[in-house]
Each structure stands twice: as structure tokens, then as C-alpha cells.
Motif scaffolding. Structure first.
Motif, short mmCIF file in Angstrom:
data_model
loop_
_atom_site.label_atom_id
_atom_site.label_comp_id
_atom_site.label_asym_id
_atom_site.label_seq_id
_atom_site.Cartn_x
_atom_site.Cartn_y
_atom_site.Cartn_z
N UNK A 225 -13.63 6.12 -45.05
CA UNK A 225 -14.19 5.57 -43.82
C UNK A 225 -13.17 5.17 -42.77
N UNK A 226 -11.95 4.80 -43.18
CA UNK A 226 -10.96 4.29 -42.22
C UNK A 226 -10.60 5.31 -41.14
N UNK A 227 -10.25 6.57 -41.49
CA UNK A 227 -9.92 7.51 -40.40
C UNK A 227 -11.08 7.72 -39.44
N UNK A 228 -12.31 7.78 -39.98
CA UNK A 228 -13.47 7.97 -39.11
C UNK A 228 -13.67 6.77 -38.19
N UNK A 229 -13.53 5.55 -38.75
CA UNK A 229 -13.75 4.34 -37.94
C UNK A 229 -12.71 4.22 -36.83
N UNK A 230 -11.45 4.45 -37.15
CA UNK A 230 -10.41 4.32 -36.13
C UNK A 230 -10.57 5.39 -35.06
N UNK A 231 -10.92 6.62 -35.46
CA UNK A 231 -11.17 7.66 -34.46
C UNK A 231 -12.33 7.28 -33.56
N UNK A 232 -13.37 6.70 -34.14
CA UNK A 232 -14.54 6.25 -33.39
C UNK A 232 -14.15 5.15 -32.41
N UNK A 233 -13.41 4.15 -32.89
CA UNK A 233 -13.03 3.04 -32.03
C UNK A 233 -12.05 3.47 -30.93
N UNK A 234 -11.24 4.50 -31.19
CA UNK A 234 -10.27 4.93 -30.19
C UNK A 234 -10.93 5.51 -28.94
N UNK A 235 -12.18 5.99 -29.08
CA UNK A 235 -12.90 6.49 -27.90
C UNK A 235 -13.91 5.47 -27.38
N UNK A 236 -14.24 4.47 -28.20
CA UNK A 236 -15.23 3.48 -27.78
C UNK A 236 -14.60 2.34 -26.99
N UNK A 237 -13.41 1.88 -27.42
CA UNK A 237 -12.79 0.70 -26.83
C UNK A 237 -11.69 1.12 -25.86
N UNK A 238 -11.78 0.74 -24.57
CA UNK A 238 -10.73 1.09 -23.61
C UNK A 238 -9.36 0.56 -24.04
N UNK A 239 -8.34 1.34 -23.80
CA UNK A 239 -6.99 1.01 -24.29
C UNK A 239 -6.49 -0.32 -23.75
N UNK A 240 -6.82 -0.65 -22.50
CA UNK A 240 -6.23 -1.83 -21.87
C UNK A 240 -6.74 -3.16 -22.43
N UNK A 241 -7.83 -3.12 -23.22
CA UNK A 241 -8.40 -4.38 -23.74
C UNK A 241 -8.45 -4.40 -25.27
N UNK A 242 -7.80 -3.44 -25.91
CA UNK A 242 -7.95 -3.33 -27.37
C UNK A 242 -7.43 -4.56 -28.10
N UNK A 243 -6.28 -5.05 -27.70
CA UNK A 243 -5.73 -6.23 -28.38
C UNK A 243 -6.68 -7.40 -28.31
N UNK A 244 -7.20 -7.70 -27.12
CA UNK A 244 -8.12 -8.83 -26.95
C UNK A 244 -9.46 -8.57 -27.64
N UNK A 245 -9.95 -7.32 -27.54
CA UNK A 245 -11.25 -7.01 -28.12
C UNK A 245 -11.25 -7.16 -29.63
N UNK A 246 -10.27 -6.56 -30.30
CA UNK A 246 -10.26 -6.63 -31.76
C UNK A 246 -9.90 -8.03 -32.25
N UNK A 247 -9.17 -8.78 -31.45
CA UNK A 247 -8.94 -10.18 -31.79
C UNK A 247 -10.25 -10.96 -31.73
N UNK A 248 -11.05 -10.71 -30.71
CA UNK A 248 -12.34 -11.40 -30.58
C UNK A 248 -13.29 -10.98 -31.69
#
Length: 468
Positions: free
Chosen positions: A132-155
Motif C-alpha cells: 500500500x505504501x507506494x500506491x498511497x504516496x503516489x496518490x498523495x503526490x498528485x492530491x496535495x500541492x507541493x507548497x503546503x505538503x509539510x504543513x498539511x501532513x503535519x496537520x
């Protein structure tokens, strides 16, 4: 579509990911703490079995390579993740129920159930995670904009902590109330002879019920993902590219290689310590389940809750390099500190547990940001190249798989080595030099881990002198 409009369209989907993690985090919290150790002790697991349980999540990452290849050939990111998620949670529910049925209903020996049922089902849980990990990270890489990833995954992580803390406390309270631990540690740290009396029977039942409850919460996590559509289609690799060519192409990215190797040497030194530290506190210090949950689960979660926004913003603004350096160097004294933890100095365990999780969080945030950075950029380039029929860029999931395999090789070696060390030194006692207490097998393991952490920190500093 403007960037702001795009963010507004994605916001409800990202909100569901956070909501799902509220349930997922509670399930993951059961994997670290008193219930799993108490359950394993009731099944009379050997040191080798404990070593295998600790090594399995790392060994399972080898399956992430064929998983990533399948994703690249089909583009079925969501299907792969859903399959892995359901398999993982259903295996856990089986693990929660079947041992008790076999032991209490059919009289099967607990040690037999531990070896042939519990350990294999833990293996299935670990294998499903690796899929599941490769699929989830690939999914999140297109779902979450790059400029807010740190803040989003922290939240996202913070909301998971809010949910997991009270549930973890409740697990400790229920264990202490219905199945209080029996002191079984001698001066040599010997565990009482393998028996399955009323205390073990009660422990098995209570832990099984807890596992079922946590498993249902974990299943809800996956069910919520069922309602989340892909933000856009994952490009399918239509040109034939050799598997080895794809894997080796990741090594051309110097930034990826440097940080992956840095994470690997840290994993070698630290990976075995989570489960073995919990066993030390439960078995050798005879600490109650609630206190174990507070020390090793709840307080670290609270510390993460407070620190995640700071670490996330730091990663967004200053990059991941300082986080890797601080995390690797800081883990050295934390590892050595467990040598001094005793029933009289139990407060030191709280400090070390919180410090360790904060330093580990720095490394986790750095690693996730690196993978999302590489996955996002490569995925976009790959999409453009495959449409015009030119050279195919390395798929995003291949970077994820290679990273996990390299990093977790250290975890495999470290876990099995730790189990072997404990097996060979079980029951031995040495007079510690100077201010050190009497040393037992677990103390020797902590000293060895501290030495490896120091070596890892030196390697990390040497690797990070290279700038991509």
C-alpha cells in the motif's frame, strides 16, 4: 484553472484523507505499546519470534518493488491501495480472534499458536503495508500541492494524535483493570517459566477484545478512502522499460541517493529499539500497562502534536537537510540513556521516550517530504514524456520502492541482530563500571544500539557533506 481554484477543488478530498487518519492512527497506535507485548507474552513467543515480528515490516518492503511496477503498468493507484488496506485490516481482525479461539476453544498450545498463527498473520499485515505504501504516496503526490505538503501532513498527523491519545489511555486502563501485569522480573531479568494459567487466559481475552476494537477503527479508515476519487489520472507507462533500468535510474538522482543512504544507516541503528524497549519496560521493570501507554505511546504522541507544525513549517521553509542532521545526531544520547532507566529512575524513561519521538519525527518528515518531492516532479515529467513518445522518466513509485527497500534493509539486519543478542545473553548479569547499574541482556542491547547510532550519525554527516 488557477492555483487557488484548484486548491479549493482539492480541499474536500484532502479533508477526507485527514478524517480517515483519525481512525487509522488509532489502529496504528495498538502496534506500539503494552497490549501487543502482553499478547505476545501470553502466546509465549521466543526471542526469535520477537525478532521476526520486529524485522517483518522491514523485510516486507521488498514487496514494494513489484507493487510499484504493477502501479506503473496499470495506473491503478487507488485499487492497489484499497486492496492492501482491506487485506491488512482483515488480517489484523483474524489475528485478534483466531488465537483465542484455538487456545481457549480447542486447547492448542499458546506457543504453537504464536509461531504458526500470530507471526504469519503479522507477516501478512506487514506485506499489505508494503503493497500500500507506494500506491498511497503516489496518490498523495498528485492530491496535495507541493507548497503546503509539510504543513498539511503535519496537520493530518496532529488530528490522528488527538484521536489516538484517549484510545491508547483507555487500552492501558482496561488492561490494568481486567488483566493487571504480574511482576516477573528477577535480578537477572529472567521471565517466569512459560505457563498458561488464569492470568494469561485473562490477558489473552482482554487483548483480543482490544485488538478487535482497534481493528474495526482501522477498517473504517480504509472505508473512507473508498469515497475519495483520484484528483487526476495517473499516467500509465506505455513504453517498455526494463525493470532494472527503472530501478537503477533512481541512483542517478544524487539528492535522492544521499538522503536515502542517510536514512538507511539511521534505520540500522534505531529500528530494533521500539519493540524491544517496550518489552524492557513491561517485562524487566514490571511497569503497569497504563504507565507503559503513557510513557511510550501517549506522551510521545502529545509531543508530536505540539512539534509537528514547527517541524513541518521548517521543512517547507528551510529544507530537510538540517532535520536529518539533528535527528541522526540527537538519537545517540537518547539510545544510551535507556541503560540508566530503572524502577527508581523511571522518570528518565519519559524524557527519553519523548526526546526519541521528536528526533524520529524530524527524520520522518524529512523522508516523506523527499519522497513527495521526487514523486511529484517525476510523475509530472513522466506524464509529459509518455504522451509525446519520447524518453520515459523514472516513475514516481519506483523512487518510493527503492527508498523503502534500502532504508529497511537496515531494519531487517538490526532487528534480527537484536533478537540474536538477547537470545545469547539471556539471564546474564554484569557489574557495570562506574555509575552504571548492573547490566543485563537488554542493557547490553541498548549499549550496542548507542554505538551503532554514533556510527550512523558519523556516516550521515559524511554523506550530507555532498550537496546535490
Amino acid at each position: 484553472m488557477s492555483s487557488r481554484t484548484s486548491d479549493q477543488a482539492l480541499r474536500p478530498l484532502m479533508g477526507r484523507v485527514v478524517f480517515a487518519w483519525v481512525f487509522g492512527a488509532t489502529w496504528f497506535s495498538i502496534l506500539a505499546g503494552a497490549p501487543l507485548v502482553r499478547f505476545g507474552n501470553a502466546l509465549q513467543l521466543s526471542e526469535l519470534s520477537w525478532g521476526l515480528i520486529n524485522a517483518l515490516p522491514f523485510a516486507a518492503t521488498l514487496l514494494s518493488i513489484p507493487a510499484s511496477i504493477l502501479i506503473d503498468r496499470t495506473g491503478r493507484v487507488k485499487s492497489m491501495f484499497m486492496f492492501a488496506g482491506y487485506l491488512q485490516r482483515l488480517a489484523w481482525l483474524t489475528l485478534s480472534i483466531l488465537p483465542g479461539v484455538l487456545i481457549l476453544g480447542f486447547g492448542v498450545k499458546p506457543s504453537t499458536v504464536g509461531v504458526w498463527i500470530f507471526v504469519p498473520l503479522i507477516c501478512v499485515v506487514s506485506l499489505a503495508t508494503a503493497i500500500g505504501i507506494p500506491a498511497w504516496i503516489s496518490w498523495m503526490s498528485i492530491l496535495v500541492p507541493a507548497r503546503i505538503r509539510g504543513r498539511y501532513f503535519a496537520e493530518r498527523a496532529r488530528w490522528g494524535i488527538i484521536a489516538a491519545v484517549p484510545i491508547s489511555l483507555l487500552a492501558g486502563i482496561l488492561l490494568d483493570y481486567f488483566a493487571p501485569a504480574v511482576a516477573n522480573a528477577s535480578a537477572a531479568g529472567e521471565i517466569a517459566a512459560n505457563t498458561f494459567g488464569p492470568a494469561e487466559r485473562t490477558t489473552l481475552i482482554v487483548c483480543s477484545l482490544l485488538f478487535v476494537g482497534f481493528g474495526i477503527l482501522g477498517l473504517i479508515d480504509i472505508l473512507i478512502y473508498q469515497t475519495i476519487p483520484l484528483a487526476r489520472t495517473i499516467p500509465i507507462q506505455t513504453q517498455k522499460v526494463g525493470v532494472m533500468s527503472n530501478l537503477l535510474s533512481t541512483l542517478k538522482n544524487q539528492r535522492f541517493v544521499v538522503f536515502t543512504l542517510a536514512a538507511a544507516v539511521v534505520s540500522l541503528a534505531t529500528a530494533p529499539m521500539g519493540l524491544f524497549t517496550t518489552r524492557f519496560v513491561v517485562e524487566r521493570l514490571s511497569v503497569g500497562s497504563l504507565q507503559v501507554q503513557i510513557m511510550l505511546v501517549v506522551l510521545p504522541m502529545v509531543a508530536q502534536f505540539l512539534a509537528y507544525p514547527i517541524i513541518g513549517r521548517w521543512a517547507d521553509r528551510h529544507g530537510i537537510r538540517p532535520l536529518v542532521i539533528m535527528g541522526a545526531v540527537g538519537l545517540v544520547p537518547v539510545g544510551l540513556g535507556w541503560v540508566f532507566v530503572s524502577q527508581e529512575l523511571i522518570w528518565l524513561g519519559y524524557i527519553l521516550s519523548v526526546s526519541g519521538i521528536l528526533l524520529g519525527t524530524m527524520l520522518d518528515v524529512a523522508g516523506l517530504n523527499l519522497l513527495l518531492e521526487v514523486s511529484g516532479s517525476r510523475n509530472q515529467k513522466g506524464s509529459k514524456d509518455t504522451r509525446v513518445g519520447t524518453a520515459v522518466a523514472t516513475p514516481a513509485s519506483v523512487f518510493v520502492s527503492v527508498n523503502h527497500v534500502i532504508v529497511n534493509v537496515g531494519g531487517i539486519v538490526g532487528s534480527l541482530a537484536a533478537a540474536y543478542l538477547l537470545q545469547q545473553t539471556k539471564g546474564m548479569v554484569w557489574d557495570g563500571p562506574g555509575a552504571l547499574p548492573k547490566l543485563t541482556d537488554f542493557h547490553l542491547l541498548f549499549i550496542a544500539s548507542a554505538g551503532l547510532r554514533l556510527a550512523a550519525a558519523l556516516v550521515v554527516l559524511a554523506l550530507l557533506r555532498k550537496r546535490s
